[in-house]
Design an enzyme around this catalytic site. Structure first.
Site, PDB file in Angstrom:
ATOM      1  N   ASP A  55     105.570 106.550  11.688  1.00 25.59           N
ATOM      2  CA  ASP A  55     104.264 106.150  11.182  1.00 25.59           C
ATOM      3  C   ASP A  55     103.248 107.197  11.628  1.00 25.59           C
ATOM      4  OD1 ASP A  55     102.537 104.184   9.888  1.00 25.59           O
ATOM      5  OD2 ASP A  55     101.694 103.878  11.881  1.00 25.59           O
ATOM      6  N   GLU A  86     106.382 107.882   5.336  1.00 23.05           N
ATOM      7  CA  GLU A  86     105.672 107.344   4.182  1.00 23.05           C
ATOM      8  C   GLU A  86     105.281 108.495   3.264  1.00 23.05           C
ATOM      9  OE1 GLU A  86     103.288 103.250   4.950  1.00 23.05           O
ATOM     10  OE2 GLU A  86     102.441 105.048   5.826  1.00 23.05           O
ATOM     11  N   ASP A 126     101.192 100.579  15.178  1.00 21.30           N
ATOM     12  CA  ASP A 126     101.844 101.798  14.683  1.00 21.30           C
ATOM     13  C   ASP A 126     103.357 101.680  14.769  1.00 21.30           C
ATOM     14  OD1 ASP A 126      99.432 103.049  14.130  1.00 21.30           O
ATOM     15  OD2 ASP A 126      99.250 103.841  16.168  1.00 21.30           O
TER      16      ASP A 126
END
Ligand SMILES: [Zn+2]
Length: 406
Positions: free
Chosen positions: A182, A266, A362
């Site tokens: 993340d 991501e 996170d």
């Protein structure tokens, strides 16, 4: 077998006669690039089709007839400028970059040889066509077969970048674990195994020094000798910032790619994020101020470079970088699967309203990203597979990896 490409950068130690030639070559490349860009812009205005690389080369022949001094540099360096322009247009039309701009003097002072150069490592020198042997500061050994050479002026110093290619047997990853990452502002990268890396905002650290150097530059008469001196001083700080940032990112990405075989991130589309802040006339950006602050941090921390390094280092090790669409990764409970905005009470803390699971936000994001990656590799639901692409940070949109893996 797999091909590994590397770039080796060394500082050149040119004699003044070499410098004279190198400056001239940079100028010629600038001239050709800008001239052809002007032609292309003119054609666009008149609704004419853009010239292909081949057609631009024909224009170059005409340009050389009109400007005999253009035959001083090696002709291939000029062709390389056209290649850059051609690629610039391709990247623009495929949505990866802004439209090519005119090169200003003092910016992007460089030229490239695709062949004809010779590397003499034992004596720490390189042969550049139409320039001759130039000594360089040999800081390490060049591995692989040199494919091209770029000479660049940066911060008042000359550098040579040697691009090499090397064939190696397909690597077998030493690590077998998988991890989700993340990305954040408070923590640069949080891994699903609990490891995290602090951000280093180098640009911010040097803000005062940069402001001072900028003020000094503004006080000098433009293009005077003192102005160039001040410019080099400013450029030096930027180079220092860039190197410090690069070193840190190298350290982190090496660690991650050595420890894990599958890394899931991501799909953040950095370039889009930094563009969206100001918005357009029809669609002004929301929350412009907060967003531009966020973008500044992202750019300063070098997320784009982070993904790029991670991708090629994993590739070297036989690992995989996988990007998943950012869907509810910050709102889903990793323990019971409950999805709710309420789960994220604060920026830093996650607490599931359904089962009470509590963790650093996170870390929860990283766990969900890893889970989404596993789902994709197992060819899960249609929605999870479609629309997922690898990070576009590298400026290239690769084909969907899951298709090869399923
Ligand atoms: Zn829960």
């Amino acid at each position: 077998m797999k091909i590994i490409r590397k770039s080796f950068v060394f500082q050149l130690m040119p004699k003044s006669v070499d410098i004279h030639k190198m400056k001239k070559f940079c100028g010629c490349c600038h001239f050709v690039y800008n001239k052809l860009l002007e032609i292309q812009k003119e054609r666009k205005k008149n609704n004419l089709k853009r010239l292909s690389y081949f057609q631009m080369n024909n224009e170059l022949i005409e340009l050389k007839k009109e400007n005999p001094w253009l035959s001083e540099p090696h002709s291939q360096t000029l062709q390389q400028s056209l290649k850059d322009l051609h690629r610039g247009f391709q990247n623009f039309y495929e949505g990866r970059a802004n439209e090519p701009e005119f090169h200003k003097k003092g910016v992007k002072e460089s030229f490239r040889f695709p062949q004809g150069f010779k590397l003499d490592e034992d004596n720490g020198r390189i042969y550049l066509p139409k320039i001759g042997w130039v000594r360089y500061r040999k800081s390490r050994k060049v591995t692989g077969e040199p494919k091209n050479v770029t000479v660049r002026l940066k911060g008042g110093k000359w550098y040579v970048a040697i691009q090499t290619e090397e064939q190696i047997p397909d690597p077998i990853p030493k690590a077998t674990s998988s991890v989700g990452i993340d990305m954040g502002i408070a923590r640069l990268a949080t891994l699903s195994d609990g490891t995290y890396y602090e951000p280093r905002n180098y640009l911010k650290q040097y803000e005062q020094a940069l402001a001072k150097a900028n003020r000094e530059l503004a006080r000098k008469q433009k293009r005077s000798q003192n102005w160039f001196k001040a410019l080099h001083k400013l450029q030096k700080i930027y180079i220092h910032v860039a190197n410090a940032r690069k070193d840190y990112l190298h350290k982190i990405t090496s660690e991650i790619s050595n420890n894990h075989a599958l890394v899931v991130v991501e799909d953040l589309r950095i370039t889009n994020m930094s563009k969206s802040a100001s918005g357009t006339v029809e669609n002004p950006g929301h929350n412009v101020k907060a967003k531009s602050g966020l973008n500044k941090s992202i750019l300063d921390q070098g997320w784009g470079a982070f993904f790029r390094m991670l991708e090629y280092k994993l590739d070297w090790n036989g690992g995989i970088l996988l990007a998943v669409p950012p869907q509810n990764t910050s709102r889903t409970c990793p323990s019971c699967g409950h999805v709710s905005r309420e789960n994220r009470k604060t920026q830093a803390r996650f607490k599931c309203v359904s089962c009470g699971f509590e963790e650093n936000a996170d870390l929860v994001g990283a766990m969900n990203i890893l889970r989404a990656g596993h789902a994709r590799l197992a060819c899960g639901s249609e929605s999870e597979v479609s629309g997922a692409v690898r990070p576009t940070a590298a400026g290239t949109l690769r084909e969907d990896l899951s298709e090869q893996l399923c």
